[in-house]
Design a protein around this motif. Structure first.
Motif, PDB file in Angstrom:
ATOM      1  N   THR A 142       0.970  -1.229   0.089  1.00  0.00           N
ATOM      2  CA  THR A 142      -0.042   0.094  -0.055  1.00  0.00           C
ATOM      3  C   THR A 142       0.853   1.259   0.006  1.00  0.00           C
ATOM      4  OG1 THR A 142      -1.727  -1.069   1.363  1.00  0.00           O
ATOM      5  CG2 THR A 142      -1.890   1.152   1.169  1.00  0.00           C
ATOM      6  N   ALA A 143       1.885   1.110   0.839  1.00  0.00           N
ATOM      7  CA  ALA A 143       2.836   2.339   0.826  1.00  0.00           C
ATOM      8  C   ALA A 143       3.599   2.536  -0.424  1.00  0.00           C
ATOM      9  CB  ALA A 143       3.990   2.211   1.960  1.00  0.00           C
ATOM     10  N   ALA A 144       3.977   1.595  -1.160  1.00  0.00           N
ATOM     11  CA  ALA A 144       4.530   1.647  -2.228  1.00  0.00           C
ATOM     12  C   ALA A 144       3.866   2.286  -3.569  1.00  0.00           C
ATOM     13  CB  ALA A 144       5.050   0.321  -3.167  1.00  0.00           C
ATOM     14  N   ALA A 145       2.384   1.733  -3.462  1.00  0.00           N
ATOM     15  CA  ALA A 145       1.533   2.239  -4.552  1.00  0.00           C
ATOM     16  C   ALA A 145       1.278   3.659  -4.165  1.00  0.00           C
ATOM     17  CB  ALA A 145       0.171   1.619  -4.286  1.00  0.00           C
ATOM     18  N   LEU A 146       1.221   4.380  -2.910  1.00  0.00           N
ATOM     19  CA  LEU A 146       0.807   5.563  -2.657  1.00  0.00           C
ATOM     20  C   LEU A 146       2.177   6.709  -3.023  1.00  0.00           C
ATOM     21  CD1 LEU A 146      -0.605   7.948  -1.327  1.00  0.00           C
ATOM     22  CD2 LEU A 146       0.222   7.213   0.771  1.00  0.00           C
ATOM     23  N   ARG A 147       3.517   5.920  -2.796  1.00  0.00           N
ATOM     24  CA  ARG A 147       4.691   6.556  -3.263  1.00  0.00           C
ATOM     25  C   ARG A 147       4.887   6.702  -4.561  1.00  0.00           C
ATOM     26  NH1 ARG A 147       9.742   6.484  -0.716  1.00  0.00           N
ATOM     27  NH2 ARG A 147       9.099   4.943   0.882  1.00  0.00           N
ATOM     28  N   ARG A 148       4.492   5.900  -5.458  1.00  0.00           N
ATOM     29  CA  ARG A 148       4.413   6.096  -6.829  1.00  0.00           C
ATOM     30  C   ARG A 148       3.368   7.101  -7.597  1.00  0.00           C
ATOM     31  NH1 ARG A 148       4.624   0.272  -6.609  1.00  0.00           N
ATOM     32  NH2 ARG A 148       2.295   0.105  -6.757  1.00  0.00           N
ATOM     33  N   ASP A 149       2.189   7.116  -6.597  1.00  0.00           N
ATOM     34  CA  ASP A 149       1.145   8.010  -6.927  1.00  0.00           C
ATOM     35  C   ASP A 149       1.931   9.437  -6.578  1.00  0.00           C
ATOM     36  OD1 ASP A 149      -0.419   6.368  -7.948  1.00  0.00           O
ATOM     37  OD2 ASP A 149      -1.521   6.170  -6.301  1.00  0.00           O
ATOM     38  N   LEU A 150       2.524   9.683  -5.511  1.00  0.00           N
ATOM     39  CA  LEU A 150       2.908  10.820  -4.908  1.00  0.00           C
ATOM     40  C   LEU A 150       4.198  11.493  -5.951  1.00  0.00           C
ATOM     41  CD1 LEU A 150       3.053  10.353  -1.156  1.00  0.00           C
ATOM     42  CD2 LEU A 150       1.839  12.011  -2.147  1.00  0.00           C
ATOM     43  N   ASP A 151       4.771  10.417  -6.525  1.00  0.00           N
ATOM     44  CA  ASP A 151       5.916  10.874  -7.372  1.00  0.00           C
ATOM     45  C   ASP A 151       5.364  11.355  -8.622  1.00  0.00           C
ATOM     46  OD1 ASP A 151       7.610  10.604  -5.213  1.00  0.00           O
ATOM     47  OD2 ASP A 151       8.353   8.391  -6.054  1.00  0.00           O
ATOM     48  N   ARG A 152       3.991  11.135  -8.986  1.00  0.00           N
ATOM     49  CA  ARG A 152       3.616  11.568 -10.270  1.00  0.00           C
ATOM     50  C   ARG A 152       3.025  12.842 -10.393  1.00  0.00           C
ATOM     51  NH1 ARG A 152       0.866   6.242 -10.092  1.00  0.00           N
ATOM     52  NH2 ARG A 152       2.004   4.653 -11.414  1.00  0.00           N
ATOM     53  N   VAL A 153       2.863  13.515  -9.272  1.00  0.00           N
ATOM     54  CA  VAL A 153       2.284  14.883  -9.178  1.00  0.00           C
ATOM     55  C   VAL A 153       3.365  16.045  -8.563  1.00  0.00           C
ATOM     56  CG1 VAL A 153       0.013  13.756  -8.520  1.00  0.00           C
ATOM     57  CG2 VAL A 153       1.733  14.698  -6.678  1.00  0.00           C
ATOM     58  N   ASN A 154       3.110  17.164  -8.977  1.00  0.00           N
ATOM     59  CA  ASN A 154       4.064  18.281  -8.521  1.00  0.00           C
ATOM     60  C   ASN A 154       3.711  18.590  -7.216  1.00  0.00           C
ATOM     61  OD1 ASN A 154       5.335  20.394  -8.011  1.00  0.00           O
ATOM     62  ND2 ASN A 154       4.300  21.719  -9.715  1.00  0.00           N
ATOM     63  N   LEU A 155       4.708  18.422  -6.168  1.00  0.00           N
ATOM     64  CA  LEU A 155       4.599  18.606  -4.881  1.00  0.00           C
ATOM     65  C   LEU A 155       5.735  20.056  -4.408  1.00  0.00           C
ATOM     66  CD1 LEU A 155       4.930  14.972  -3.359  1.00  0.00           C
ATOM     67  CD2 LEU A 155       2.687  16.466  -3.568  1.00  0.00           C
ATOM     68  N   ASP A 156       6.030  20.634  -5.464  1.00  0.00           N
ATOM     69  CA  ASP A 156       6.764  21.984  -5.016  1.00  0.00           C
ATOM     70  C   ASP A 156       5.816  22.601  -4.367  1.00  0.00           C
ATOM     71  OD1 ASP A 156       9.000  20.495  -6.363  1.00  0.00           O
ATOM     72  OD2 ASP A 156       8.806  21.714  -8.035  1.00  0.00           O
ATOM     73  N   THR A 157       6.471  23.329  -3.183  1.00  0.00           N
ATOM     74  CA  THR A 157       5.361  23.974  -2.394  1.00  0.00           C
ATOM     75  C   THR A 157       6.294  24.874  -1.300  1.00  0.00           C
ATOM     76  OG1 THR A 157       3.117  24.355  -0.877  1.00  0.00           O
ATOM     77  CG2 THR A 157       4.779  22.393  -0.707  1.00  0.00           C
ATOM     78  N   GLU A 158       5.703  26.196  -0.870  1.00  0.00           N
ATOM     79  CA  GLU A 158       6.507  26.665   0.033  1.00  0.00           C
ATOM     80  C   GLU A 158       6.241  26.150   1.384  1.00  0.00           C
ATOM     81  OE1 GLU A 158       7.331  31.454   0.984  1.00  0.00           O
ATOM     82  OE2 GLU A 158       5.149  30.813   0.693  1.00  0.00           O
ATOM     83  N   PRO A 159       7.361  25.813   2.482  1.00  0.00           N
ATOM     84  CA  PRO A 159       6.868  25.302   3.695  1.00  0.00           C
ATOM     85  C   PRO A 159       5.907  26.277   4.528  1.00  0.00           C
ATOM     86  CG  PRO A 159       9.126  25.905   3.538  1.00  0.00           C
ATOM     87  CD  PRO A 159       8.647  26.096   2.189  1.00  0.00           C
ATOM     88  N   ARG A 160       4.882  26.016   4.924  1.00  0.00           N
ATOM     89  CA  ARG A 160       3.960  26.684   5.797  1.00  0.00           C
ATOM     90  C   ARG A 160       3.697  25.932   6.997  1.00  0.00           C
ATOM     91  NH1 ARG A 160       2.543  31.994   3.832  1.00  0.00           N
ATOM     92  NH2 ARG A 160       3.154  32.047   1.564  1.00  0.00           N
TER      93      ARG A 160
END
Length: 260
Positions: A142-160
């Motif tokens: 489950t964690a590996a599948a979520l990691r793959r999905d996370l790596d397909r999206v833009n996660l560049d964000t300012e730390p808030r």
């Protein structure tokens, strides 16, 4: 106010609510709340969060004093006469205080203190997934599948600044109508949408999408769904409450999906 030294006076009232920490209300001319921690890392993180919130005059208790190296570690926080916001009013009453919190910019990603600092939000999320897999090897797929999905999206964000433990009881309204957020042990710097995903898990919503503001972009909705799955995985791997863990497991067992 007398000198605060972390010790519990005879007149203290125990207001512990079942967590691993012990909490007391200390009365007097200037009452305060004394908190003893079972985990020094959480004490360090809450101290750093309260210090930052106090500096920004954010909607939270003021940090009066602390000793994160004490035996036990402790903080003293300003006491507030307030009642928890009812669950049905939680999302609406949360809007303004959460906006004030999310306006505070950090210098890194992850916990404020007591833990590893990360240069990117993606690195922090990967670290969390590694932790959940180590704690619950049966959830590795489950964690590996979520990691793959996370790596397909833009996660560049300012730390808030994130509260990262939004739930009933942690938002209170004072007798004067002021709304404050309590319990900052799990505070972190990251993507503000993650706070809403965490709240959806705590409210046991069938979907987190209702917690996003009107006009949210498809990318926002996609990240919200991914973070929701991440917080469910955290509960499935680490929750000590058996009911919370069972609920999270029942949802993580569903086929993975991303919001469209």
């Amino acid at each position: 106010m007398g000198r605060i030294d972390g010790r519990v006076p005879d007149s203290a009232t125990d207001i512990t609510t079942g967590q691993a920490n012990r909490v007391w209300y200390i009365g007097g001319r200037e009452p305060y709340v004394l908190k003893h921690y079972s985990d020094p890392a959480r004490a360090a993180n809450e101290t750093a969060a309260l210090r930052l919130l106090t500096h920004h005059r954010a909607p939270a208790p003021r940090l009066l004093d602390a000793d994160v190296k004490g035996q036990p570690a402790w903080t003293a926080q300003s006491a507030v006469q307030a009642r928890p916001v009812p669950t049905e009013r939680f999302p609406d009453d949360l809007a303004d205080p959460l906006a004030a919190v999310h306006a505070i910019v950090g210098t890194h990603f992850g916990r404020l203190a007591g833990a590893t600092r990360h240069p990117t939000w993606r690195a922090y999320l990967h670290d969390r997934l590694n932790l959940y897999t180590a704690a619950a090897p049966g959830l590795a797929a489950t964690a590996a599948a979520l990691r793959r999905d996370l790596d397909r999206v833009n996660l560049d964000t300012e730390p808030r600044l994130l509260h990262h433990d939004l739930q009933t009881g942690h938002l209170v309204r004072t007798t004067g109508g002021l709304r404050l957020l309590l319990d900052w042990e799990l505070a972190a710097f990251g993507d503000p949408i993650s706070d809403r995903a965490r709240l959806a898990v705590r409210l046991r919503l069938p979907s987190p999408q209702a917690l996003l503001a009107h006009g949210a972009t498809p990318a926002d909705r996609q990240r919200l769904d991914l973070y929701w799955r991440l917080h469910l995985l955290a509960d499935a791997a680490l929750a000590t409450d058996l009911d919370v863990r069972a609920h999270a497991l029942s949802l993580t067992a569903r086929p993975s999906r991303c919001a469209q």
